[in-house]
Design a protein around this motif. Structure first.
Motif, short mmCIF file in Angstrom:
data_model
loop_
_atom_site.label_atom_id
_atom_site.label_comp_id
_atom_site.label_asym_id
_atom_site.label_seq_id
_atom_site.Cartn_x
_atom_site.Cartn_y
_atom_site.Cartn_z
N GLY A 82 0.82 -1.22 0.00
CA GLY A 82 0.00 0.00 0.00
C GLY A 82 0.85 1.26 0.00
N GLY A 83 1.92 1.27 0.78
CA GLY A 83 2.79 2.44 0.84
C GLY A 83 3.49 2.71 -0.48
N LEU A 84 4.00 1.65 -1.11
CA LEU A 84 4.64 1.83 -2.42
C LEU A 84 3.65 2.31 -3.47
CD1 LEU A 84 7.05 -1.24 -2.55
CD2 LEU A 84 7.65 1.18 -2.29
N THR A 85 2.44 1.76 -3.43
CA THR A 85 1.40 2.20 -4.37
C THR A 85 1.07 3.67 -4.16
OG1 THR A 85 0.50 -0.03 -4.38
CG2 THR A 85 -0.91 1.71 -5.25
N LEU A 86 0.96 4.10 -2.90
CA LEU A 86 0.65 5.50 -2.61
C LEU A 86 1.78 6.43 -3.05
CD1 LEU A 86 -1.10 5.16 0.86
CD2 LEU A 86 -2.16 5.67 -1.34
N VAL A 87 3.03 5.97 -2.92
CA VAL A 87 4.16 6.78 -3.38
C VAL A 87 4.12 6.94 -4.90
CG1 VAL A 87 6.68 6.80 -3.62
CG2 VAL A 87 5.65 6.32 -1.42
N VAL A 88 3.82 5.85 -5.61
CA VAL A 88 3.72 5.92 -7.07
C VAL A 88 2.58 6.85 -7.48
CG1 VAL A 88 3.14 4.56 -9.13
CG2 VAL A 88 4.79 3.69 -7.49
N LEU A 89 1.44 6.74 -6.80
CA LEU A 89 0.31 7.63 -7.11
C LEU A 89 0.65 9.09 -6.82
CD1 LEU A 89 -2.71 5.52 -5.84
CD2 LEU A 89 -2.11 6.04 -8.21
N LEU A 90 1.43 9.34 -5.78
CA LEU A 90 1.84 10.71 -5.46
C LEU A 90 2.74 11.26 -6.56
CD1 LEU A 90 1.81 13.00 -3.33
CD2 LEU A 90 3.90 12.01 -2.45
N ILE A 91 3.65 10.45 -7.07
CA ILE A 91 4.54 10.91 -8.15
C ILE A 91 3.73 11.19 -9.42
CG2 ILE A 91 6.41 10.17 -9.69
CD1 ILE A 91 7.57 8.70 -7.21
N ILE A 92 2.77 10.32 -9.73
CA ILE A 92 1.91 10.55 -10.90
C ILE A 92 1.08 11.82 -10.69
CG2 ILE A 92 -0.03 9.64 -12.22
CD1 ILE A 92 1.07 6.83 -11.63
N GLY A 93 0.62 12.06 -9.46
CA GLY A 93 -0.12 13.28 -9.16
C GLY A 93 0.73 14.53 -9.32
N LEU A 94 2.01 14.44 -8.94
CA LEU A 94 2.91 15.58 -9.15
C LEU A 94 3.09 15.87 -10.64
CD1 LEU A 94 5.80 15.23 -6.56
CD2 LEU A 94 4.46 17.26 -7.04
N VAL A 95 3.23 14.82 -11.42
CA VAL A 95 3.33 15.00 -12.87
C VAL A 95 2.06 15.65 -13.41
CG1 VAL A 95 3.52 13.77 -15.07
CG2 VAL A 95 5.00 13.15 -13.16
N ASP A 96 0.91 15.26 -12.88
CA ASP A 96 -0.37 15.85 -13.29
C ASP A 96 -0.41 17.35 -13.02
OD1 ASP A 96 -1.57 13.71 -14.42
OD2 ASP A 96 -2.93 13.29 -12.74
N VAL A 97 0.12 17.78 -11.89
CA VAL A 97 0.11 19.22 -11.57
C VAL A 97 0.85 19.98 -12.66
CG1 VAL A 97 0.94 20.96 -9.96
CG2 VAL A 97 -0.16 18.91 -9.10
N PHE A 98 1.98 19.45 -13.11
CA PHE A 98 2.76 20.14 -14.13
C PHE A 98 2.13 20.04 -15.52
CE2 PHE A 98 5.83 19.73 -10.75
CZ PHE A 98 6.52 20.93 -10.82
N THR A 99 1.52 18.90 -15.84
CA THR A 99 0.94 18.74 -17.19
C THR A 99 -0.42 19.42 -17.32
OG1 THR A 99 0.04 16.59 -16.59
CG2 THR A 99 2.17 16.62 -17.71
N LEU A 100 -1.22 19.40 -16.27
CA LEU A 100 -2.55 20.00 -16.36
C LEU A 100 -2.51 21.52 -16.29
CD1 LEU A 100 -4.72 17.59 -14.16
CD2 LEU A 100 -4.63 17.75 -16.65
N ARG A 101 -1.37 22.07 -15.90
CA ARG A 101 -1.25 23.52 -15.77
C ARG A 101 -1.51 24.22 -17.11
NH1 ARG A 101 3.84 27.04 -15.31
NH2 ARG A 101 2.95 28.97 -14.57
N HIS A 102 -1.11 23.61 -18.20
CA HIS A 102 -1.26 24.23 -19.52
C HIS A 102 -2.46 23.68 -20.30
CE1 HIS A 102 2.48 26.30 -18.91
NE2 HIS A 102 3.08 25.15 -18.62
N THR A 103 -3.32 22.94 -19.62
CA THR A 103 -4.49 22.36 -20.28
C THR A 103 -5.57 23.41 -20.43
OG1 THR A 103 -4.00 20.21 -19.33
CG2 THR A 103 -6.23 20.56 -20.11
N THR A 104 -6.15 23.51 -21.61
CA THR A 104 -7.22 24.48 -21.85
C THR A 104 -8.55 23.82 -22.20
OG1 THR A 104 -6.54 24.65 -24.17
CG2 THR A 104 -5.61 26.26 -22.63
N THR A 105 -8.53 22.50 -22.40
CA THR A 105 -9.77 21.80 -22.73
C THR A 105 -9.96 20.61 -21.80
OG1 THR A 105 -8.67 20.38 -24.33
CG2 THR A 105 -9.63 22.44 -25.18
#
Length: 174
Positions: free
Chosen positions: A79-102
Motif C-alpha cells: 500500500g505504501g509503495l502504491t501511494l508513493v507511485v500515485l503521489l509521483i503521478i499526481g505531481l506530474v499531473d500538476v505540471f501537465t494539467l497547468r497548460h491544459t485548456t480543454t
C-alpha cells in the motif's frame, strides 16, 4: 385539431435554449481542476473532473491502497509503495494539467484571468514545497552520513571507558 404555426416555431427555440443551458452547465472550471490537482494529488480526481476514465481508475486504486495499508507489514509495504507511485503521478499531473485548456471531450475549460492567477499561485505553492522537500532530503542524507561516519565516537561519548583504538589489521602469516 391542428396546432397554430406559432407553437411550432417556439418549440425549436426552447430546445435550442435548453441545449445552450446544458452546455453552460457542463462547462468545467480550470481553477477547480487545478485545485483538485494540487490538493488531491494522488487521488487522480483532477483527471476525473476533466472527464478522463484514468482519473477514476487512479481514485479507486488510491482507495484500495489505503485500505490495504491497514494490513501489517506486507499490506503496509504494498500500500505504501502504491501511494508513493500515485503521489509521483499526481505531481506530474500538476505540471501537465497547468497548460491544459480543454477537458477530455475537447470542450474549453471556463477560465478567467483571476482563475489563471490563482492557479499559478497554487502551482508555485507546489514548486516551493518540492524545493523545501529536496533541501530537507539533502540535509538528512548529509547528516546521516556524518552520524554514520562518527558512530563509534558517538557511541562511547557518554561512557567512562575510552573508545577502542583502531589498529590496522595485520595478518599473522600467509
Amino acid at each position: 385539431m391542428t396546432l397554430p404555426a406559432k407553437t411550432h416555431q417556439t418549440q425549436p427555440a426552447t430546445k435550442k435554449l435548453s441545449s445552450d443551458l446544458n452546455q453552460s452547465q457542463d462547462q468545467r472550471s480550470y481553477l477547480a481542476m487545478m485545485l483538485l490537482a494540487v490538493f488531491a494529488m494522488p487521488t487522480g480526481l483532477a483527471r476525473a473532473y476533466r472527464g478522463e476514465q484514468q482519473g477514476w481508475t487512479r481514485f479507486w486504486v488510491y482507495i484500495g491502497a489505503t485500505v490495504i495499508s491497514v494490513i501489517p507489514l506486507i499490506g503496509q509495504l504494498i500500500g505504501g509503495l502504491t501511494l508513493v507511485v500515485l503521489l509521483i503521478i499526481g505531481l506530474v499531473d500538476v505540471f501537465t494539467l497547468r497548460h491544459t485548456t480543454t477537458d477530455a471531450f475537447n470542450k474549453p475549460l471556463h477560465t478567467t484571468t483571476t482563475d489563471k492567477k490563482w492557479a499559478h499561485g497554487f502551482f508555485m505553492y507546489v514548486v516551493v514545497l518540492l524545493v523545501l522537500g529536496a533541501i530537507v532530503l539533502l540535509l538528512a542524507i548529509v547528516f546521516g552520513a556524518i552520524i554514520y561516519e562518527n558512530f563509534d565516537q558517538l557511541r562511547y561519548m557518554n561512557m567512562d571507558t575510552p573508545a577502542p583504538l583502531e589498529q590496522p589489521f595485520e595478518p599473522s602469516s600467509f
